[in-house]
Design an enzyme around this catalytic site. Structure first.
Site, PDB file in Angstrom:
ATOM      1  N   ARG A  45      10.694  37.650  49.016  1.00  0.00           N
ATOM      2  CA  ARG A  45      12.133  37.708  49.258  1.00  0.00           C
ATOM      3  C   ARG A  45      12.884  38.139  48.021  1.00  0.00           C
ATOM      4  O   ARG A  45      13.917  38.772  48.087  1.00  0.00           O
ATOM      5  CB  ARG A  45      12.604  36.309  49.665  1.00  0.00           C
ATOM      6  CG  ARG A  45      12.896  36.225  51.131  1.00  0.00           C
ATOM      7  CD  ARG A  45      13.746  35.048  51.503  1.00  0.00           C
ATOM      8  NE  ARG A  45      13.884  34.087  50.419  1.00  0.00           N
ATOM      9  CZ  ARG A  45      13.816  32.775  50.595  1.00  0.00           C
ATOM     10  NH1 ARG A  45      13.606  32.281  51.793  1.00  0.00           N
ATOM     11  NH2 ARG A  45      13.979  31.946  49.588  1.00  0.00           N
ATOM     12  N   LYS A  52      -4.169  26.028  51.394  1.00  0.00           N
ATOM     13  CA  LYS A  52      -3.825  24.705  51.851  1.00  0.00           C
ATOM     14  C   LYS A  52      -2.377  24.412  51.511  1.00  0.00           C
ATOM     15  O   LYS A  52      -1.855  25.050  50.611  1.00  0.00           O
ATOM     16  CB  LYS A  52      -4.760  23.669  51.246  1.00  0.00           C
ATOM     17  CG  LYS A  52      -4.671  23.568  49.711  1.00  0.00           C
ATOM     18  CD  LYS A  52      -5.448  22.402  49.219  1.00  0.00           C
ATOM     19  CE  LYS A  52      -4.686  21.122  49.404  1.00  0.00           C
ATOM     20  NZ  LYS A  52      -3.944  20.695  48.227  1.00  0.00           N
ATOM     21  N   ASP A  63     -10.188  26.512  50.141  1.00  0.00           N
ATOM     22  CA  ASP A  63     -10.270  25.213  49.491  1.00  0.00           C
ATOM     23  C   ASP A  63     -10.821  25.545  48.114  1.00  0.00           C
ATOM     24  O   ASP A  63     -12.023  25.821  47.978  1.00  0.00           O
ATOM     25  CB  ASP A  63     -11.220  24.275  50.238  1.00  0.00           C
ATOM     26  CG  ASP A  63     -11.290  22.905  49.570  1.00  0.00           C
ATOM     27  OD1 ASP A  63     -11.230  22.850  48.325  1.00  0.00           O
ATOM     28  OD2 ASP A  63     -11.406  21.898  50.288  1.00  0.00           O
ATOM     29  N   HIS A  64      -9.957  25.585  47.106  1.00  0.00           N
ATOM     30  CA  HIS A  64     -10.398  26.175  45.840  1.00  0.00           C
ATOM     31  C   HIS A  64     -11.536  25.402  45.178  1.00  0.00           C
ATOM     32  O   HIS A  64     -12.239  25.940  44.349  1.00  0.00           O
ATOM     33  CB  HIS A  64      -9.223  26.394  44.881  1.00  0.00           C
ATOM     34  CG  HIS A  64      -8.767  25.152  44.172  1.00  0.00           C
ATOM     35  ND1 HIS A  64      -8.012  24.186  44.779  1.00  0.00           N
ATOM     36  CD2 HIS A  64      -8.962  24.726  42.903  1.00  0.00           C
ATOM     37  CE1 HIS A  64      -7.771  23.221  43.902  1.00  0.00           C
ATOM     38  NE2 HIS A  64      -8.332  23.520  42.759  1.00  0.00           N
ATOM     39  N   LYS A  92     -15.395  26.549  42.720  1.00  0.00           N
ATOM     40  CA  LYS A  92     -15.735  26.091  41.377  1.00  0.00           C
ATOM     41  C   LYS A  92     -17.231  26.271  41.132  1.00  0.00           C
ATOM     42  O   LYS A  92     -18.057  25.936  41.971  1.00  0.00           O
ATOM     43  CB  LYS A  92     -15.342  24.610  41.188  1.00  0.00           C
ATOM     44  CG  LYS A  92     -13.821  24.394  41.125  1.00  0.00           C
ATOM     45  CD  LYS A  92     -13.499  22.937  40.844  1.00  0.00           C
ATOM     46  CE  LYS A  92     -12.017  22.639  41.035  1.00  0.00           C
ATOM     47  NZ  LYS A  92     -11.182  22.985  39.868  1.00  0.00           N
ATOM     48  N   GLU A 138      -7.150  12.805  38.098  1.00  0.00           N
ATOM     49  CA  GLU A 138      -6.301  13.696  37.312  1.00  0.00           C
ATOM     50  C   GLU A 138      -5.446  12.858  36.375  1.00  0.00           C
ATOM     51  O   GLU A 138      -5.117  11.717  36.694  1.00  0.00           O
ATOM     52  CB  GLU A 138      -5.367  14.481  38.237  1.00  0.00           C
ATOM     53  CG  GLU A 138      -6.081  15.354  39.244  1.00  0.00           C
ATOM     54  CD  GLU A 138      -5.091  16.170  40.067  1.00  0.00           C
ATOM     55  OE1 GLU A 138      -4.862  17.327  39.707  1.00  0.00           O
ATOM     56  OE2 GLU A 138      -4.524  15.626  41.034  1.00  0.00           O
ATOM     57  N   ASP A 160      -3.462  15.711  50.470  1.00  0.00           N
ATOM     58  CA  ASP A 160      -3.507  16.707  49.405  1.00  0.00           C
ATOM     59  C   ASP A 160      -4.926  16.896  48.847  1.00  0.00           C
ATOM     60  O   ASP A 160      -5.289  17.992  48.440  1.00  0.00           O
ATOM     61  CB  ASP A 160      -2.550  16.271  48.279  1.00  0.00           C
ATOM     62  CG  ASP A 160      -2.409  17.295  47.168  1.00  0.00           C
ATOM     63  OD1 ASP A 160      -2.186  18.475  47.490  1.00  0.00           O
ATOM     64  OD2 ASP A 160      -2.523  16.925  45.978  1.00  0.00           O
ATOM     65  N   HIS A 177     -10.596  18.679  49.527  1.00  0.00           N
ATOM     66  CA  HIS A 177     -11.516  18.757  48.392  1.00  0.00           C
ATOM     67  C   HIS A 177     -12.602  17.667  48.417  1.00  0.00           C
ATOM     68  O   HIS A 177     -13.785  17.947  48.258  1.00  0.00           O
ATOM     69  CB  HIS A 177     -10.762  18.669  47.063  1.00  0.00           C
ATOM     70  CG  HIS A 177      -9.615  19.634  46.944  1.00  0.00           C
ATOM     71  ND1 HIS A 177      -9.673  20.913  47.444  1.00  0.00           N
ATOM     72  CD2 HIS A 177      -8.387  19.518  46.374  1.00  0.00           C
ATOM     73  CE1 HIS A 177      -8.531  21.540  47.178  1.00  0.00           C
ATOM     74  NE2 HIS A 177      -7.732  20.708  46.537  1.00  0.00           N
ATOM     75  N   LYS A 237      -3.652  10.627  40.907  1.00  0.00           N
ATOM     76  CA  LYS A 237      -2.904  11.264  39.826  1.00  0.00           C
ATOM     77  C   LYS A 237      -2.559  10.202  38.791  1.00  0.00           C
ATOM     78  O   LYS A 237      -2.503   9.024  39.098  1.00  0.00           O
ATOM     79  CB  LYS A 237      -1.627  11.896  40.381  1.00  0.00           C
ATOM     80  CG  LYS A 237      -1.939  13.060  41.332  1.00  0.00           C
ATOM     81  CD  LYS A 237      -0.778  14.018  41.425  1.00  0.00           C
ATOM     82  CE  LYS A 237      -1.054  15.149  42.402  1.00  0.00           C
ATOM     83  NZ  LYS A 237      -1.971  16.173  41.875  1.00  0.00           N
TER      84      LYS A 237
END
Ligand code: BG6
Length: 494
Positions: free
Chosen positions: A46, A152, A181-182, A186, A220, A239, A244, A344
Site C-alpha cells: 500500500r 503464520k 513454519d520457520h 532451521k 526466549e 504463537d 513450532h 517470553k
C-alpha cells in the site's frame, strides 16, 4: 543454475518481514548463486514508494539483518532482480491485473516460462482476499508452476484454519500452497532428521523401551516487543505451541520415512499429530500451565511486565508462557511423557530437546562409587548453541572404581567451520524449487489446531486470577515446575 525462471511477487513488500527476513535471505541466496538465472522480484504494498526507494529500503534491511556483510558487486547483481514496485490496495482487482500483465511480460521475455511465486508477507487478514484476487486474474492453479506462500499465524483456531484452507483450495492445488513454519527451516532442526535416520546409533533405542521422557524447551529472553497488538489476540499457545513446538515434537517422535519425498515426510509427521492424546476439558488444568511475565531482570537489565508493554491491556489475561505434558499414543511412545514449554522473558534464550533415557536395568556399581547418579541423556541444542551432547557415565581415573557423568559433544560450527544459513534462506530456496517437505500441509495445521482448541476453550472460559505469575528473567511460573515434579522429574536447565 537449472532452476526454473521465477517471478517472486512479495505482497507487503514494504513491511517488517520483507525488510528483516525476506530481503536478507534472498540477498544471501543470490550472493551464493542459489537463485535461478532468470529471476525477478516484484514488490507490492500500500505504501507509496518509487522503485528506487524500494530498492534502497531493502538494502537497509540487508545491511541491518543479513548474516553476510553486503558487498557492492553481490548487491548490484541482486538489485538488478528487483524489477518492479507497485503501490496500491493489495486486494483491488487492478493490482492483480497489473501483476498478471507483468508476469505475462516476463514469460514472453524469457521464452515461455515464468513461474510466479506469491509471497504473502502481509497481515493474515488479507490472505483470503489476495488468494481470491489471484484466482480471478488467472494466476492460480491454471498456471502449474504458480505458488503461494503464507506465513503464520495460519488461523486462530480449528474453524478459522479450516476456512482458510478452503479458500486457498479454491484457487490453488495443495502442492502449490507453502505454509511457513520457520522452525522447520532451521539447520539444527533438520539435523535431527539426519541424526535419527542417517545413523545406526540412535534409532534402535528411540522408543519407550529406552526413553523415559522427552523435554522440549523454546525459551526466549525477549518480551513481546512491538507486537502487543498481535500478541493480545494470540498468546504463547497459538504463537509457539500450535506450530513450532508441535513440529519439533513431530520430528522427534515420527516413524522413519521411506524417502525424503515431501508427502512421505509430512505423512509421517501428521501421524504423530494424530497420535497425540487429546486434552480432555477436565484434564487441562493438570496437563497445561499458562503464565504471564511480570517485571523483572533479564541479563542485568530491568524490564517491564507484559501488562505494561505497548498495545497490551493493563489487565491482560494473555499468556506469554505455556508448559504442557503430552502423550503420543502409539506403539513407539505409549506412556512416555513429552514435556513442552515455551515462554517470553525467560532466564535464557535456549531452544533444546532433551532425551532422557531410562536407568540401567541393574545397577552393579555400589552407590558410593557413583559421583552423581542420573540416567543417560542426549541434548539436541537448536539455538543459540548448535550442538548435540551425549551425557554418560565414565570411570574417574584412579585405582578404585568411581563413576562420574561426562559429555560427548558435537558442535555444528566447530565441525563444519561454516555458518548455518538462516531458516528463511532454506525455505525460500525450497519454495523456488517447489519442494514442500519443510512446509505445513493443510491436514497438519488442522490436526495441530484440533489439539490446541480444547485448551484454548478451557483457558478462555476460566480467566487466570494469578497473572502475572512469573518474573521476567525466571524459568516461568511455579506451576510449570509442579507439572513435571508431580512425575518425580524436573526441567533440565543446563
Ligand atoms: C515467531 C513468533 O513465530 O517465532 C515469535 O511469532 C517468536 O513470537 C519467534 O519470537 C521465535 O523465533 P526464533 O527463530 O527467534 O526462535
Amino acid at each position: 543454475s537449472s532452476l526454473s525462471p521465477t517471478v517472486l511477487v512479495i505482497f507487503g513488500a514494504a513491511g517488517d518481514l520483507a525488510w528483516r527476513k525476506i530481503a536478507p535471505a534472498l540477498y544471501s541466496l543470490s550472493a551464493e548463486g542459489w537463485l535461478p538465472e532468470k529471476f525477478a522480484i516484484i514488490g507490492v504494498d500500500r505504501k507509496e514508494m518509487t522503485k528506487e526507494e524500494f530498492i534502497g529500503h531493502l538494502r537497509s534491511g540487508v545491511e541491518s539483518f543479513c548474516r553476510r556483510k553486503l558487498d557492492e558487486a553481490s548487491w548490484s547483481t541482486f538489485a538488478a532482480s528487483l524489477s518492479q514496485y507497485h503501490s496500491g490496495d493489495l486486494t483491488h482487482p487492478d493490482t492483480f491485473e497489473v501483476l498478471a500483465k507483468a508476469i505475462g511480460d516476463f514469460r514472453q521475455q524469457w521464452g515461455g516460462a515464468a513461474n510466479p511465486v506469491f509471497y504473502l508477507a502481509t497481515s493474515p487478514t488479507l490472505i483470503e482476499a489476495i488468494a481470491t484476487g489471484l484466482g480471478k486474474a488467472g494466476l492460480g492453479r491454471n498456471i502449474p508452476g504458480s505458488r503461494i506462500v503464507v506465513e503464520k499465524p495460519f488461523g486462530r483456531d480449528l474453524a478459522s484454519a479450516q476456512a482458510l484452507n478452503r479458500s486457498l483450495a479454491e484457487v490453488f492445488a495443495e502442492k502449490q500452497i507453502f505454509r511457513i513454519d520457520h522452525y522447520l527451516g532451521k539447520e539444527t532442526v533438520q539435523n535431527i532428521l539426519a541424526l535419527r535416520f542417517g545413523n545406526a546409533w540412535f534409532e534402535p533405542i528411540w522408543d519407550r523401551r529406552y526413553i523415559d521422557s522427552v523435554q522440549i524447551t523454546v525459551a526466549e529472553t525477549i518480551g513481546v516487543e512491538q507486537r502487543g497488538g498481535y500478541y493480545e489476540h494470540a498468546g504463547a499457545l497459538r504463537d509457539m505451541v500450535q506450530n513450532h513446538l508441535f513440529q519439533l515434537l513431530c520430528i522427534v517422535a515420527m516413524e522413519p520415512p521411506v524417502s525424503f519425498e515431501a508427502e512421505e515426510v509430512r505423512n509421517k509427521k501428521t501421524d504423530v499429530l494424530h497420535a497425540i492424546r487429546p486434552f480432555p476439558t477436565e484434564a487441562v488444568h493438570r496437563l497445561a500451565v499458562r503464565g504471564q511475565y511480570g517485571a523483572g531482570w533479564v541479563h542485568g537489565q530491568h524490564v517491564p511486565a507484559y501488562r505494561s508493554e505497548p498495545d497490551v491491556s493493563p489487565d491482560s489475561k494473555m499468556e506469554s508462557f505455556v508448559a504442557l505434558k503430552v502423550f503420543v499414543d502409539n506403539w513407539r511412545w505409549q506412556d512416555v511423557p513429552f514435556y513442552l514449554r515455551t515462554g517470553k522473558r525467560m532466564a535464557q534464550r535456549v531452544s533444546q530437546i532433551v532425551i532422557n533415557l531410562r536407568p540401567v536395568p541393574h545397577q552393579a556399581f555400589p552407590e558410593i562409587a557413583v559421583d552423581q547418579w542420573h540416567p543417560n541423556r542426549m541434548i539436541l541444542h537448536i539455538q543459540p548453541k548448535e550442538s548435540i551432547l551425549l551425557n554418560f557415565q565414565a570411570k574417574r581415573p584412579g585405582p578404585t572404581i568411581r563413576l562420574t557423568p561426562v559429555d560427548l559433544h558435537f558442535s555444528y560450527p566447530d565441525a563444519f567451520k561454516t555458518e548455518s544459513p538462516e531458516a528463511y534462506e532454506t525455505l525460500l530456496r525450497d519454495v523456488i524449487l517447489g519442494d514442500g517437505t519443510l512446509f505445513m500441509r493443510a491436514d497438519q495445521v488442522e490436526a495441530a489446531w484440533s489439539l490446541v482448541d480444547p485448551i484454548l476453550q478451557v483457558w478462555e472460559s476460566n480467566p487466570p486470577t494469578d497473572f502475572p505469575n512469573y518474573s521476567a528473567g525466571s524459568w516461568g511460573p511455579e506451576a510449570a515446575q509442579v507439572l513435571i515434579a508431580r512425575d518425580g522429574k524436573s526441567w533440565f536447565e543446563g
